[in-house]
Design an enzyme around this catalytic site. Sequence first.
Site, short mmCIF file in Angstrom:
data_model
loop_
_atom_site.label_atom_id
_atom_site.label_comp_id
_atom_site.label_asym_id
_atom_site.label_seq_id
_atom_site.Cartn_x
_atom_site.Cartn_y
_atom_site.Cartn_z
N ALA A 1 3.22 -0.19 -1.95
CA ALA A 1 2.80 -0.61 -3.62
C ALA A 1 4.08 -0.01 -4.46
O ALA A 1 4.35 -0.83 -5.43
CB ALA A 1 1.62 0.64 -3.86
N HIS B 1 -6.47 8.58 -1.71
CA HIS B 1 -5.06 7.78 -1.59
C HIS B 1 -5.27 6.81 -0.83
O HIS B 1 -4.73 5.57 -1.25
CB HIS B 1 -3.96 8.75 -1.35
CG HIS B 1 -2.57 7.92 -1.07
ND1 HIS B 1 -1.88 7.61 -2.30
CD2 HIS B 1 -1.81 7.73 -0.09
CE1 HIS B 1 -0.84 7.00 -1.73
NE2 HIS B 1 -0.67 7.15 -0.44
N ILE C 1 1.08 -1.25 -0.07
CA ILE C 1 -0.08 0.21 -0.08
C ILE C 1 1.10 1.33 -0.29
O ILE C 1 1.93 1.49 1.03
CB ILE C 1 -0.81 0.02 1.24
CG1 ILE C 1 -1.78 -1.17 1.47
CG2 ILE C 1 -1.81 1.15 1.34
CD1 ILE C 1 -2.61 -1.46 2.82
N SER C 2 0.71 2.06 -0.82
CA SER C 2 1.31 3.64 -1.00
C SER C 2 2.79 3.31 -1.20
O SER C 2 3.40 2.69 -2.24
CB SER C 2 1.22 4.24 0.20
OG SER C 2 1.73 5.52 0.13
N SER C 3 3.67 3.49 -0.12
CA SER C 3 5.02 3.45 -0.14
C SER C 3 5.42 1.82 -0.42
O SER C 3 6.15 1.21 -1.19
CB SER C 3 5.74 3.56 1.02
OG SER C 3 7.32 3.55 1.12
#
Length: 465
Positions: free
Chosen positions: A195, A332, A191-193
């Site tokens: 990802a 986000h 997830i996010s970083s």
Amino acid sequence: MSATGSSNTVRRPSRSGLAVLFGALVSLLATLLLGAPGAAARTEPTTSGAAAHAAAPAAVPTAAPPAAPTVAPAAALTEVTDFGTNPSNLQMYLYVPDSVTVNPAVVVAVHYCTGSGPAMYSGTEYASLADRYGFIVVYPSVTRASKCFDVSSPQALKRGGGSDPVGIKSMVDWVTRTYSADTSRIFATGISSGAMMTNVLLGDYPDVFAAGAAFSGVPFGCFATTDGSEWNSACSGGTVIHTPQEWGNLVRTAYPGYTGPRPRMQVWHGTEDDVLRYPNFGEEIKQWTNVLGVSQAPAATDSPQSGWTRTRYGSTGDRAPVEAISLQGVGHNLYAYGMAARVLTFFGLDTSDPGPQPQPGACRVTVTTNAWSTGLTGSVTITNTGTARIDGWKLAFTLPSGQAITNGWGATYAPAGGAVTATNATYNGTIAPNASVGIGYQANHGGNSGPPTTFTLNGTACTTS
């Protein structure tokens, strides 16, 4: 810089106990985010969802972590230390279910900025899904101040470069050695970083990972910097645009000379993402379709849930080379309960058969419903009208609005409403040519008691009668 172990301390946070610890840690959060903890410090989980990828300078602790246990206790989150080469001093958390299978699959679940391995454990369903399907979950955890993974440095963007990907690869190797894991079924999701790191891992180690799933990420190499900064404003703003070939070349450069198979990729993004802007979604699609050598024109487009648009590239089934899910009006922090199950479907871990799903030549579905005031039963007959036997099947359909399945027979059904997938039971997974299988379900309804109108079997549209 390598870290070596010197003691046998092991932390084993449980899912229930973690929540109790959180209250005591709130007052310490600001301090923890401003400085890198020493190796003896242990990151605890948060109760929030995916946090925004924050820019902060990296710091690498110099103290050595404690030594690892030989085998992690079953059904408990355990920190494993001294797991191998670990140049950026990551922590490794491991979940092994009681029901772990022989030669299990491995899922690496990578946290968001300001997160941790234990937070990823408590905030996602991968551990409970591991209980069901018998795979092992690895939760890498950052110790640098930003709690963001290195997806920017030249070291991170090449195989064996000496940063976070090397430590994560060591974690995978440790699990493979310790549990005789199936090296053909190693997966990454984040997830996010996390990802972004999923994209990096698949680029650096295409011979290790079979597939990845990235929630709110950016393409491999998009966040690249050369000045030591973790943050790339042009990439986060969605202004780094390349041709598919250029994006593909960035991935291929990470492991020069590699000619073997490449991992499949699933990407998720919200149209209103204000941290890693939505254009990154399209750039990821361009990159991975090029890497995998498939057309950028979707082979299939559907809406598995209201507000979602799913496109598949290279084939139409659940395990297409590239799958992309766009969430209309979502920001986000898009990860939500139920998405992990869709990741497992893409990985092929929601079935005992690790091989590709068979694609029937043709199929027919007959469905009827019998309703009363607030409930109904649905009876479904699946007929293989093709010439090849089907070994393992998934029937996808969408329930009318207001209906929710309460129980079923002949298959497992998930989720309860909306776009539902029925997966065969152990006794009826084979359908010979011209043979049929009957399944059914009971559901509540809010006035509309009609049957679903369209069905796909392993990605192939069926006729209905």
